[in-house]
Design an enzyme around this catalytic site. Structure first.
Site, mmCIF file in Angstrom:
data_model
loop_
_atom_site.group_PDB
_atom_site.id
_atom_site.type_symbol
_atom_site.label_atom_id
_atom_site.label_comp_id
_atom_site.label_asym_id
_atom_site.label_seq_id
_atom_site.Cartn_x
_atom_site.Cartn_y
_atom_site.Cartn_z
ATOM 1 N N ASN A 38 -35.076 -12.285 7.703
ATOM 2 C CA ASN A 38 -35.872 -13.497 7.506
ATOM 3 C C ASN A 38 -37.011 -13.654 8.505
ATOM 4 O OD1 ASN A 38 -33.264 -13.732 8.843
ATOM 5 N ND2 ASN A 38 -33.867 -15.811 9.376
ATOM 6 N N HIS A 72 -33.584 -21.790 -3.220
ATOM 7 C CA HIS A 72 -34.812 -22.377 -2.655
ATOM 8 C C HIS A 72 -35.709 -21.355 -1.983
ATOM 9 C CE1 HIS A 72 -34.032 -22.853 1.822
ATOM 10 N NE2 HIS A 72 -32.800 -22.611 1.429
ATOM 11 N N THR A 76 -17.175 -30.039 -8.981
ATOM 12 C CA THR A 76 -18.020 -30.243 -10.168
ATOM 13 C C THR A 76 -19.329 -29.480 -10.002
ATOM 14 O OG1 THR A 76 -17.040 -32.402 -10.477
ATOM 15 C CG2 THR A 76 -19.160 -32.027 -11.567
ATOM 16 N N CYS A 135 -32.744 -24.085 18.052
ATOM 17 C CA CYS A 135 -32.504 -25.156 19.001
ATOM 18 C C CYS A 135 -31.008 -25.227 19.248
ATOM 19 C CB CYS A 135 -32.996 -26.460 18.403
ATOM 20 S SG CYS A 135 -33.012 -27.769 19.592
HETATM 21 N N1 PLP Z 1 -29.411 -15.869 4.918
HETATM 22 C C1 PLP Z 1 -30.699 -15.666 5.219
HETATM 23 C C2 PLP Z 1 -31.171 -14.262 5.483
HETATM 24 C C3 PLP Z 1 -31.595 -16.731 5.280
HETATM 25 O O1 PLP Z 1 -32.861 -16.512 5.591
HETATM 26 C C4 PLP Z 1 -31.102 -18.042 5.028
HETATM 27 C C5 PLP Z 1 -31.991 -19.212 5.134
HETATM 28 O O2 PLP Z 1 -32.988 -19.176 5.830
HETATM 29 C C6 PLP Z 1 -29.756 -18.207 4.710
HETATM 30 C C7 PLP Z 1 -28.933 -17.107 4.667
HETATM 31 C C8 PLP Z 1 -29.168 -19.565 4.415
HETATM 32 O O3 PLP Z 1 -29.557 -20.003 3.141
HETATM 33 P P1 PLP Z 1 -29.530 -21.561 2.760
HETATM 34 O O4 PLP Z 1 -30.725 -22.168 3.378
HETATM 35 O O5 PLP Z 1 -29.604 -21.569 1.256
HETATM 36 O O6 PLP Z 1 -28.248 -22.114 3.239
#
Ligand code: PLP
Length: 395
Positions: free
Chosen positions: A150, A200, A236, A324
């Protein structure tokens, strides 16, 4: 309107996705478990979404378990696999550059006596299959790693690691939250037993995700309360969210190739312009083995946090990978893992482009960012225009 360059944090909901989900908030609001016909309509919509999400990753619809997002999918995969294993001693292999959804879940298991190896990446932010193989033990019961990082956007060799996992007979979980819609994903090719997704991150709404659970692989539920989602995720169903994720998955498949080629051209233009205009800037992570939309840079002499705030005031949204913790800003664990020192890690920011990013926005950002950097550097007591800086690393 901000120039939004933070798509790895989240993406806007595609208007077609909103249109698809709205009826399930208004007229077709019934519970998908109800036997009446409105309930059956909701059930049919959930089933259709399941097919679409399965198609995005080459899975069977029956292998998709809807969750509340990527974090829950990661937790269910890891905790569920560990609960399902009756080995007396359990060992997990993961990496130092995982999202906290994986890292903290593994850390919580360590407190319960599960051994965990955190494999280090190379300096380019890529995990080598050889170092992962070396971490294998007879008691390894799970390998969990991400497809795309990420923060850096680096693509991990999941196909090769999947082969290693299969050879060793160890279940393989892939966090594909950042790769869905940016890279083709084929669970069979990867050899994944479990794979996490989050809507998202690909133009669906927040609060809905999915875990692929290969048929024949066994995990235990984390929550208890019903037989929804094959008993693996009771509660649900979030019908509007699930329908939206189905639509977002359909669009991701449709747009994947065009999005990738358009976005990579914008990202490369943006990155090379910054490298030309900002003295000493360094690109973090492997520049070739990287998803199309991400650039993470170290800007010596400017703190990442101040940059994010100063750019926000100019109308540009981007982020640091800093976390943080107990009131203090910690430098990104990913940047530290690839060998940046504390100061460089704190002087780094991530820009992540998306489907709605335009060439005009990129040109405006290219013009706006260097003066902001200069202003911050001028305020930095430890940085003067004469400070020698290492040449940009093109790893
Ligand atoms: N895994 C990775 C590599 C991510 O970048 C993220 C969110 O930034 C997540 C898991 C967590 O996803 P969510 O925001 O849908 O909980």
């Amino acid at each position: 309107m901000h120039i939004y360059l933070d798509h790895n944090a989240t993406t806007p909901v595609d208007p077609a996705v909103l249109e698809a989900m709205l009826p399930f908030l208004l007229d077709d609001f019934a519970n998908a478990s109800s036997v009446h016909s409105p309930g059956q309509r909701a059930r049919a919509a959930v089933d259709e979404a399941r097919e679409s999400v399965a198609a995005l990753i080459g899975a069977k619809p029956s292998e998709i378990v809807f969750t509340s997002g990527g974090t829950e999918a990661d937790n269910l995969a890891i905790l569920g696999a560990i609960k399902a294993s009756n080995a007396p001693n359990k060992h997990i292999i993961t990496t130092l550059i995982e999202h906290h959804a994986v890292l903290q879940t593994c850390q919580s298991l360590e407190k319960e006596g599960v051994a965990v190896t955190y494999v280090a990446p190379n300096a380019s932010g890529v995990i080598s299959p050889a170092s992962l193989r070396r971490a294998l033990r007879p008691e390894t019961v799970l390998i969990s790693m991400m497809h795309a990082n990420n923060e850096l956007g680096t693509i991990q060799p999941v196909d090769e690691i999947g082969r290693i996992a299969r050879e060793a007979g160890v279940p393989f979980h892939v966090d594909a939250v950042q790769s869905a819609s940016k890279l083709p994903i084929d669970v069979r090719k990867i050899g994944a037993d479990l794979l996490s997704l989050s809507a998202h991150k690909f133009y669906g709404p927040k609060g809905v995700g999915a875990l692929y659970v290969r048929s024949g692989s066994h995990i235990e539920p984390v929550f208890r309360g019903g037989q929804h989602e094959r008993g693996l995720r009771p509660g649900t169903e979030n019908v509007p969210g699930i329908v939206a994720m189905g639509k977002a998955a359909e669009l991701a498949r449709q747009y994947l190739a065009d999005d990738a080629s358009r976005i990579v051209a914008l990202r490369d233009r943006f990155e090379s312009a910054l490298c030309e205009t900002i003295r000493g800037i360094r690109v973090n992570g492997d520049r070739a083995q990287r998803v199309c939309n991400t650039t993470n840079v170290t800007v010596p002499g400017a703190s990442g946090e101040s940059l994010v705030i100063a750019l926000d005031l100019q109308g540009i949204a981007c982020s640091t990978g800093a976390a943080c913790s107990s009131g203090a800003i910690e430098p990104s664990h990913v940047l530290l893992a690839i060998g940046l020192n504390d100061e460089d890690a704190r002087s780094s920011i991530r820009f992540s482009l998306g489907r709605t990013t335009t060439a005009l926005e990129i040109e405006r950002a290219i013009a706006m960012i260097p003066p902001v950097v200069e202003r911050l550097r001028a305020l930095s007591p430890r940085y003067s225009p004469m400070t020698p800086v290492a040449a940009g690393r093109a790893s």
